[in-house]
Motif scaffolding. Structure first.
Motif, PDB file in Angstrom:
ATOM      1  N   SER A  57       0.791  -1.239   0.000  1.00 13.44           N
ATOM      2  CA  SER A  57       0.000   0.000   0.000  1.00 13.44           C
ATOM      3  C   SER A  57       0.822   1.287   0.000  1.00 13.44           C
ATOM      4  O   SER A  57       0.376   2.300  -0.554  1.00 13.44           O
ATOM      5  CB  SER A  57      -0.933   0.018   1.225  1.00 13.44           C
ATOM      6  OG  SER A  57      -0.205   0.119   2.435  1.00 13.44           O
ATOM      7  N   VAL A  58       2.008   1.271   0.602  1.00 17.47           N
ATOM      8  CA  VAL A  58       2.760   2.533   0.743  1.00 17.47           C
ATOM      9  C   VAL A  58       3.500   2.925  -0.535  1.00 17.47           C
ATOM     10  O   VAL A  58       3.275   4.021  -1.064  1.00 17.47           O
ATOM     11  CB  VAL A  58       3.711   2.458   1.954  1.00 17.47           C
ATOM     12  CG1 VAL A  58       4.621   3.686   2.004  1.00 17.47           C
ATOM     13  CG2 VAL A  58       2.900   2.353   3.251  1.00 17.47           C
ATOM     14  N   PRO A  59       4.391   2.110  -1.088  1.00 10.17           N
ATOM     15  CA  PRO A  59       5.038   2.500  -2.346  1.00 10.17           C
ATOM     16  C   PRO A  59       4.004   2.567  -3.475  1.00 10.17           C
ATOM     17  O   PRO A  59       3.201   1.654  -3.651  1.00 10.17           O
ATOM     18  CB  PRO A  59       6.055   1.374  -2.588  1.00 10.17           C
ATOM     19  CG  PRO A  59       6.251   0.731  -1.246  1.00 10.17           C
ATOM     20  CD  PRO A  59       4.913   0.819  -0.586  1.00 10.17           C
ATOM     21  N   GLN A  60       4.036   3.664  -4.246  1.00 14.10           N
ATOM     22  CA  GLN A  60       3.041   3.902  -5.296  1.00 14.10           C
ATOM     23  C   GLN A  60       3.616   3.629  -6.683  1.00 14.10           C
ATOM     24  O   GLN A  60       4.829   3.448  -6.848  1.00 14.10           O
ATOM     25  CB  GLN A  60       2.552   5.348  -5.210  1.00 14.10           C
ATOM     26  CG  GLN A  60       1.930   5.707  -3.867  1.00 14.10           C
ATOM     27  CD  GLN A  60       0.658   4.942  -3.575  1.00 14.10           C
ATOM     28  OE1 GLN A  60      -0.340   5.103  -4.275  1.00 14.10           O
ATOM     29  NE2 GLN A  60       0.674   4.114  -2.529  1.00 14.10           N
ATOM     30  N   ARG A  61       2.742   3.619  -7.659  1.00 13.02           N
ATOM     31  CA  ARG A  61       3.175   3.437  -9.048  1.00 13.02           C
ATOM     32  C   ARG A  61       4.221   4.490  -9.405  1.00 13.02           C
ATOM     33  O   ARG A  61       4.035   5.679  -9.158  1.00 13.02           O
ATOM     34  CB  ARG A  61       1.982   3.538  -9.995  1.00 13.02           C
ATOM     35  CG  ARG A  61       2.319   3.182 -11.448  1.00 13.02           C
ATOM     36  CD  ARG A  61       1.088   3.272 -12.338  1.00 13.02           C
ATOM     37  NE  ARG A  61       0.018   2.401 -11.860  1.00 13.02           N
ATOM     38  CZ  ARG A  61      -0.067   1.102 -12.126  1.00 13.02           C
ATOM     39  NH1 ARG A  61       0.884   0.509 -12.852  1.00 13.02           N
ATOM     40  NH2 ARG A  61      -1.071   0.383 -11.657  1.00 13.02           N
ATOM     41  N   GLY A  62       5.330   4.025  -9.963  1.00 10.66           N
ATOM     42  CA  GLY A  62       6.419   4.922 -10.313  1.00 10.66           C
ATOM     43  C   GLY A  62       7.468   5.066  -9.231  1.00 10.66           C
ATOM     44  O   GLY A  62       8.589   5.513  -9.491  1.00 10.66           O
ATOM     45  N   ASP A  63       7.132   4.705  -7.992  1.00 10.15           N
ATOM     46  CA  ASP A  63       8.115   4.736  -6.909  1.00 10.15           C
ATOM     47  C   ASP A  63       9.120   3.601  -7.092  1.00 10.15           C
ATOM     48  O   ASP A  63       8.905   2.670  -7.873  1.00 10.15           O
ATOM     49  CB  ASP A  63       7.439   4.601  -5.545  1.00 10.15           C
ATOM     50  CG  ASP A  63       6.646   5.837  -5.161  1.00 10.15           C
ATOM     51  OD1 ASP A  63       6.815   6.881  -5.820  1.00 10.15           O
ATOM     52  OD2 ASP A  63       5.842   5.754  -4.208  1.00 10.15           O
ATOM     53  N   VAL A  64      10.204   3.652  -6.325  1.00 10.63           N
ATOM     54  CA  VAL A  64      11.277   2.660  -6.431  1.00 10.63           C
ATOM     55  C   VAL A  64      11.544   2.056  -5.055  1.00 10.63           C
ATOM     56  O   VAL A  64      11.667   2.784  -4.062  1.00 10.63           O
ATOM     57  CB  VAL A  64      12.567   3.305  -6.983  1.00 10.63           C
ATOM     58  CG1 VAL A  64      13.738   2.331  -6.898  1.00 10.63           C
ATOM     59  CG2 VAL A  64      12.363   3.762  -8.425  1.00 10.63           C
ATOM     60  N   ILE A  65      11.632   0.737  -5.010  1.00  9.86           N
ATOM     61  CA  ILE A  65      11.994   0.026  -3.784  1.00  9.86           C
ATOM     62  C   ILE A  65      13.345  -0.639  -4.002  1.00  9.86           C
ATOM     63  O   ILE A  65      13.530  -1.389  -4.965  1.00  9.86           O
ATOM     64  CB  ILE A  65      10.955  -1.055  -3.424  1.00  9.86           C
ATOM     65  CG1 ILE A  65       9.559  -0.458  -3.323  1.00  9.86           C
ATOM     66  CG2 ILE A  65      11.349  -1.742  -2.113  1.00  9.86           C
ATOM     67  CD1 ILE A  65       8.455  -1.507  -3.220  1.00  9.86           C
TER      68      ILE A  65
END
Length: 397
Positions: free
Chosen positions: A113-121
């Motif tokens: 739920s926290v990292p969104q589309r386009g974010d990087v992990i």
């Protein structure tokens, strides 16, 4: 009949001597065997003070019910939740804590739920399966870095930060995740340096403290004073705390976000009052113990140091991964070999679990020694002597 594709997968697992089976409970299966396998590092699962204190907490709140009756957003957010979460946040010196039903639920809920589309992990290649599952459910891009290799991590952070400054997407966030103690190796990353890197590159730092809480007091993040530099901390209660459940620690805003968007919290029945009361009782007990000159935590530390010294004395260092934690692992390649040695130790009265592929990579199969505050020095001397003889026997073969 099981579908053919599913049966084929089971057959392959069996042929590799890696078929998992549910066993009996530790006490039933092991009888009088010495415990070198459970996660009950401090013996809290059997602690009578914690047991009776949990009952007192329920009486104080006049709670006489067996279940939560619903999700926390419906009818399941009973009185003890608030008291426990406030106390946990106070102990860890963070703004807020949010209790989940398990560490798996917490990690899946957070990363889905926290990292969104386009974010990087960016995640350590040895990260726990629950985090990997959460990442797979996320719409973010995910890249692994070499285990505890901060040069590799910084190179990947630099690339992502450069693409952000170049205008690729000024809005994307970077999430950097590790464990403070890795469950299959028992080793730890340099959290101080990682916190510095997260600040330098504008990343959100996340630390899973499942196997550090209780072993290193209230966790390595707290011990190093890094709680203000970490975006989210995961603590679980089924290990050194001796009970069940987990919590995510962070800001009030993060807690509010998770309450609204973490599906593993929203769409499941809450923990029963007794479970939450036990979590609170365990924390109260640990807080008292932390101030005592002779505590279970200190006894565990002495046990860990003694075990490591005896590994050296018996010239077993080549097998063991370097670790300061309660998890001490001897690499013995091959499912068949490591299972046979584990069985030899069990027959001699010691419960030491073999960790097999595919849980870990082929060639990295191991014996996993879980140390406890109640393990005696004689038990350690005897099990390592038996291990040394077993390894010599296999070498001779």
């Amino acid at each position: 009949m099981l579908p053919k594709k599913l049966q084929a997968k089971l057959d392959l697992r069996s042929a590799a001597n890696a078929l998992r089976k549910l066993g009996s409970s530790f006490s039933e299966e092991s009888g009088e065997n010495v415990d070198f396998s459970s996660n009950d590092y401090l013996g809290y699962s059997k602690n009578q003070t914690i047991f009776f204190r949990a009952s007192e907490i329920l009486e104080e709140h006049q709670l006489q019910q067996n279940g939560a009756t619903g999700s926390r957003l419906l009818s399941g957010n009973h009185k003890v939740y608030r008291q426990a979460e406030d106390f946990i946040a106070q102990i860890h010196q963070v703004e807020a804590s949010l209790i989940f039903n398990s560490g798996y639920d917490a990690n899946v809920g957070f990363f889905s739920s926290v990292p969104q589309r386009g974010d990087v992990i960016l995640y350590d290649e040895f990260i726990h399966a629950s985090i990997r599952d959460g990442i797979q459910m996320s719409n973010a891009k995910a890249y692994k870095f070499k285990h505890n290799d901060l040069e590799d991590l910084e190179a990947k952070l630099s690339l992502r930060a450069q693409s952000r400054s170049a205008g690729e997407s000024a809005e994307f966030e970077i999430y950097m995740v590790t464990e403070s103690v890795f469950s299959m190796d028992g080793d730890s990353p340099n959290l101080q340096t990682m916190a510095d890197l997260s600040k330098k590159h504008g990343a959100n730092f996340i630390v899973d403290e499942a196997h550090a809480l209780g072993v290193f007091n209230f966790g390595l993040v707290h011990q190093l004073g890094l709680q203000d530099r970490v975006f989210a901390i995961l603590v679980t209660f089924g290990k050194a705390m001796g009970c069940h459940g987990a919590a995510i620690l962070g800001s009030n805003q993060l807690k509010s976000y998770l309450v609204n968007f973490a599906r593993s919290l929203i769409y499941t029945t809450g923990l029963p009052p007794h479970s939450v009361a036990t979590i609170l009782a365990s924390y109260e007990h640990m807080e008292r113990e932390a101030k005592m000159p002779q505590s279970d935590i200190l006894r565990l530390d002495v046990t860990i140091q003694f075990f490591r010294e005896e590994v050296k004395n018996k010239n077993l260092q080549a097998y063991f991964i370097s670790s300061d934690s309660a998890i001490q692992c001897a690499i013995i390649p091959g499912n068949e070999t490591v299972k046979r040695i584990s069985l030899q130790l069990k027959k001699a009265g010691f419960d030491v679990k073999a960790i097999l592929s595919p849980t870990i990579s082929a060639g990295q199969e191991r014996l996993r020694f879980s140390l406890h505050s109640y393990n005696s020095q004689n038990e350690i001397l005897n099990v390592l002597e038996l291990l040394s003889k077993s390894l010599k026997g296999f070498s001779a073969d």
